[in-house]
Structure formats: structure tokens, C-alpha cells
Design a protein around this motif. Structure first.
Motif, PDB file in Angstrom:
ATOM      1  N   TYR A 201       1.002  -0.963   0.166  1.00  0.00           N
ATOM      2  CA  TYR A 201       0.367  -0.085   0.228  1.00  0.00           C
ATOM      3  C   TYR A 201       1.091   1.639  -0.155  1.00  0.00           C
ATOM      4  O   TYR A 201       1.230   1.909   1.296  1.00  0.00           O
ATOM      5  CB  TYR A 201      -0.504   0.263   1.420  1.00  0.00           C
ATOM      6  N   SER A 202       1.705   1.291  -1.082  1.00  0.00           N
ATOM      7  CA  SER A 202       2.777   2.538  -0.844  1.00  0.00           C
ATOM      8  C   SER A 202       2.161   4.176  -1.197  1.00  0.00           C
ATOM      9  O   SER A 202       3.018   4.730  -0.177  1.00  0.00           O
ATOM     10  CB  SER A 202       3.227   2.610  -2.669  1.00  0.00           C
ATOM     11  N   GLU A 203       0.706   4.282  -1.298  1.00  0.00           N
ATOM     12  CA  GLU A 203       0.826   5.410  -0.429  1.00  0.00           C
ATOM     13  C   GLU A 203       0.590   5.578   0.713  1.00  0.00           C
ATOM     14  O   GLU A 203       1.239   7.175   1.057  1.00  0.00           O
ATOM     15  CB  GLU A 203      -0.521   5.750  -1.585  1.00  0.00           C
ATOM     16  N   VAL A 204       0.429   4.775   1.442  1.00  0.00           N
ATOM     17  CA  VAL A 204       0.291   5.295   2.999  1.00  0.00           C
ATOM     18  C   VAL A 204       1.481   4.970   3.699  1.00  0.00           C
ATOM     19  O   VAL A 204       2.634   5.018   4.377  1.00  0.00           O
ATOM     20  CB  VAL A 204      -0.781   4.659   4.115  1.00  0.00           C
ATOM     21  N   PRO A 234       2.028  -1.847   6.016  1.00  0.00           N
ATOM     22  CA  PRO A 234       2.698  -1.740   4.805  1.00  0.00           C
ATOM     23  C   PRO A 234       4.193  -2.084   3.626  1.00  0.00           C
ATOM     24  O   PRO A 234       5.000  -0.851   4.260  1.00  0.00           O
ATOM     25  CB  PRO A 234       1.691  -1.492   3.827  1.00  0.00           C
ATOM     26  N   ARG A 235       3.824  -2.535   3.063  1.00  0.00           N
ATOM     27  CA  ARG A 235       4.912  -2.909   2.311  1.00  0.00           C
ATOM     28  C   ARG A 235       4.772  -1.703   0.956  1.00  0.00           C
ATOM     29  O   ARG A 235       4.041  -0.997   1.109  1.00  0.00           O
ATOM     30  CB  ARG A 235       5.832  -4.059   1.419  1.00  0.00           C
ATOM     31  N   MET A 236       5.909  -0.698   0.680  1.00  0.00           N
ATOM     32  CA  MET A 236       5.682  -0.215  -0.635  1.00  0.00           C
ATOM     33  C   MET A 236       6.496   0.027  -2.163  1.00  0.00           C
ATOM     34  O   MET A 236       6.332   0.727  -2.859  1.00  0.00           O
ATOM     35  CB  MET A 236       6.536   1.201   0.064  1.00  0.00           C
ATOM     36  N   GLY A 237       7.223  -1.906  -2.159  1.00  0.00           N
ATOM     37  CA  GLY A 237       7.973  -1.442  -3.572  1.00  0.00           C
ATOM     38  C   GLY A 237       9.265  -0.868  -3.799  1.00  0.00           C
ATOM     39  O   GLY A 237      10.121  -0.748  -2.966  1.00  0.00           O
ATOM     40  N   PRO A 238       9.561  -0.267  -4.920  1.00  0.00           N
ATOM     41  CA  PRO A 238      10.311   0.642  -5.410  1.00  0.00           C
ATOM     42  C   PRO A 238      10.981   1.384  -5.278  1.00  0.00           C
ATOM     43  O   PRO A 238      11.287   2.000  -6.454  1.00  0.00           O
ATOM     44  CB  PRO A 238      10.515  -0.628  -6.924  1.00  0.00           C
ATOM     45  N   ILE A 239      10.148   1.981  -4.587  1.00  0.00           N
ATOM     46  CA  ILE A 239      10.504   3.734  -3.676  1.00  0.00           C
ATOM     47  C   ILE A 239      10.625   3.895  -2.659  1.00  0.00           C
ATOM     48  O   ILE A 239      11.156   2.902  -1.272  1.00  0.00           O
ATOM     49  CB  ILE A 239       8.993   4.477  -3.959  1.00  0.00           C
ATOM     50  N   PHE A 240      12.346   4.672  -2.050  1.00  0.00           N
ATOM     51  CA  PHE A 240      13.012   4.479  -1.715  1.00  0.00           C
ATOM     52  C   PHE A 240      13.335   5.926  -0.596  1.00  0.00           C
ATOM     53  O   PHE A 240      14.191   5.808   0.027  1.00  0.00           O
ATOM     54  CB  PHE A 240      14.287   3.885  -2.105  1.00  0.00           C
ATOM     55  N   GLY A 241      12.271   6.458  -0.900  1.00  0.00           N
ATOM     56  CA  GLY A 241      12.491   7.054  -0.155  1.00  0.00           C
ATOM     57  C   GLY A 241      12.102   7.521   1.185  1.00  0.00           C
ATOM     58  O   GLY A 241      13.183   7.710   2.593  1.00  0.00           O
ATOM     59  N   ALA A 242      11.592   6.898   1.428  1.00  0.00           N
ATOM     60  CA  ALA A 242      11.292   6.384   3.013  1.00  0.00           C
ATOM     61  C   ALA A 242      12.409   5.814   3.964  1.00  0.00           C
ATOM     62  O   ALA A 242      12.603   6.217   5.493  1.00  0.00           O
ATOM     63  CB  ALA A 242      10.043   5.911   3.112  1.00  0.00           C
TER      64      ALA A 242
END
Length: 265
Positions: A201-204, A234-242
Motif C-alpha cells: 500500500y505504497s501511498e501510505v 504495509p510494504r511499498m515496493g521499489p520506491i526508496f524515499g522512506a
């Protein structure tokens, strides 16, 4: 061009002398970080910049953690604002794809994260697995880690570990939160519950990961994907800002605590 001749025995002695000098030094630290992925390297960078003695143990013989795999082995990842500010600080090039969203080359991201942490003064040691923690009672807290060569564990050899002290230990091992999981199982008095990571649930997930970064038990901290495992996020996948912002946040939390204690002693 004439190459300086160095015989085999000298090569061995030079390596051993320098290595053991390093290990004598890193036996005691301000902070030990477990995992040289994006959150661990970011934390190491900011902690070292604060003047805190910081050692990173990485079980593999490389940097980057999950960065290198990109998205299904494609060599690009996503970074969103405000994490781009951290990357700009490290001279990592960004390709803007929409307002506040960027594509980054995974190999450049890994290399410059690592070099930035090293240049700031952090020590990174490869091929070392952390398989346990050290703790003390009265007051109850984590005070270091037990380390083994990764190759020894892969060979299924029974070898006792060496012990490394630290005022703070950061679990940046990723999805399995390996260090915190061991502490939760072996020291139930710490009261650590691990509900496990949720589906994507990448958005959150990005904001929740950063917001929940921090101390999970006295002396023991979670950063990066270890946070999602420990906090049931939730996990967020290949976005690494967090990941980089989590590393920065845990570094700020630890630095504030340790530097305040130093001023009060």
C-alpha cells in the motif's frame, strides 16, 4: 613503469596488522548499524556527521541491500520528495518524472550512499552477520551485538561469536528485522511484539515507515523495512524515499539521545 615489489609475507602481515587494529577499535562504538542498505547507510552518514563513532556490519560482500535488485531487476528506482534533498546532499543525480517524483540509477544510488557514509567517518565491515544481541539488566537495555563471519554460518560450522559493544544498535536488516526478532525471542522482558509486514500500500506505507522509525526497546532501534515488520505496516515496493528518510530520522533520534547524555555527564 616500475612496480614496487612486495613479498608474500609482507602482504599478509600488512593486512593482518591493519585489520586487527580496526577490530580493536570497533569493539566499542557509539552506534552499531546492522545492514548496509539504504536506511542503514543513510543513518551511518548522518550519525558519523554528528561525530558519533559508527560501525555498519553487512553480511554480504556488497553495499545497497534491496537497491541493487531495483524493480524486478530493472536498474532504476523511484525517490519522492523530500527524500530527494538527502540524495542531492550526496550528489546523487535525479531524473524528474513529475512534481516531487524522481527516477534514480540504482548503482549510482548504492555507490554514493556508501561513499558518503564512509567519507563522513563511518566504518563499514562486509561479510559479517549479527546473530544475537548483548543486554544488561537494571536498567534493562541492549548494549551491543554478537557477530560471526557470514561464511562460517553458510558452512554450518559451530563457532562462538565475538562481542561488540554499542550505546545504540540499529536494525536495518530489511523485511525480516533479524536483530529485533532475535531480541524479541531471547529477551521477552523487552516486551517486543512483531506483528509482521503487511501487503503493499505504497501511498501510505512511505509516511508510516518514517513516522514509526525509532527505538523499539531501550538501546535497540528499527529503521527502513525493519520498521514495517515490527510495526505491522504495509510494504511499498521499489520506491526508496522512506528508506533514506528513516535512516536520517533514526540518526537524529540517536544523536539527540546520546549527545544529551554526554552533556549531562
Amino acid at each position: 613503469m616500475e612496480i614496487r615489489q612486495v613479498d608474500e609475507v609482507k602482504i599478509t602481515k600488512y593486512i593482518l596488522k591493519a585489520t586487527f587494529e580496526d577490530w580493536m577499535d570497533i569493539a566499542e562504538n557509539d552506534v552499531v548499524i546492522v545492514g548496509a542498505g539504504p536506511s542503514g547507510l543513510s543513518a551511518a552518514y548522518y550519525l558519523a556527521k554528528k561525530g558519533l563513532k559508527t560501525t555498519v556490519f553487512e553480511r554480504r560482500l556488497s553495499f545497497g541491500g534491496g537497491i541493487g535488485g531495483g524493480a524486478m531487476l530493472f536498474h532504476k528506482i523511484v525517490i519522492e520528495s523530500p527524500a530527494d534533498q538527502v540524495l542531492r546532499e550526496m550528489n546523487i543525480r535525479l531524473q524528474r518524472v513529475e512534481e516531487g517524483v524522481y527516477i534514480v540509477d540504482s548503482s549510482e544510488f548504492m555507490a554514493k550512499l556508501a561513499s558518503s557514509a564512509i567519507d563522513a567517518g563511518a566504518k563499514i565491515v562486509h561479510g559479517v552477520t549479527v546473530d544475537d544481541v548483548i543486554f544488561r539488566e537494571n536498567p534493562l537495555r541492549v548494549t551491543g551485538v554478537a557477530v560471526e563471519w557470514t561464511a562460517t554460518q553458510m558452512a554450518s560450522l559451530h563457532v562462538d561469536p565475538l562481542f561488540i559493544h554499542a550505546k545504540a544498535v540499529v536494525d536495518a536488516t530489511g523485511h525480516d528485522a533479524e536483530v529485533i526478532s532475535v531480541a524479541a525471542r531471547k529477551i521477552p522482558e523487552l516486551g517486543i511484539a512483531i506483528p509482521g509486514e503487511k501487503s503493499a500500500y505504497s501511498e501510505v506505507a512511505e509516511k508510516l515507515t518514517v513516522d514509526n522509525t525509532g527505538e523499539v526497546a531501550p538501546g535497540l532501534y528499527a529503521a527502513g523495512m525493519a520498521v514495517t515488520e515490527v510495526k505491522g505496516l504495509p510494504r511499498m515496493g521499489p520506491i526508496f524515499g522512506a528508506m533514506v528518510l528513516s535512516g536520517k530520522k533514526v540518526a537524529e533520534d540517536i544523536a539527540s539521545t546520546l549527545l544529551m547524555k554526554a552533556r549531562n555527564t
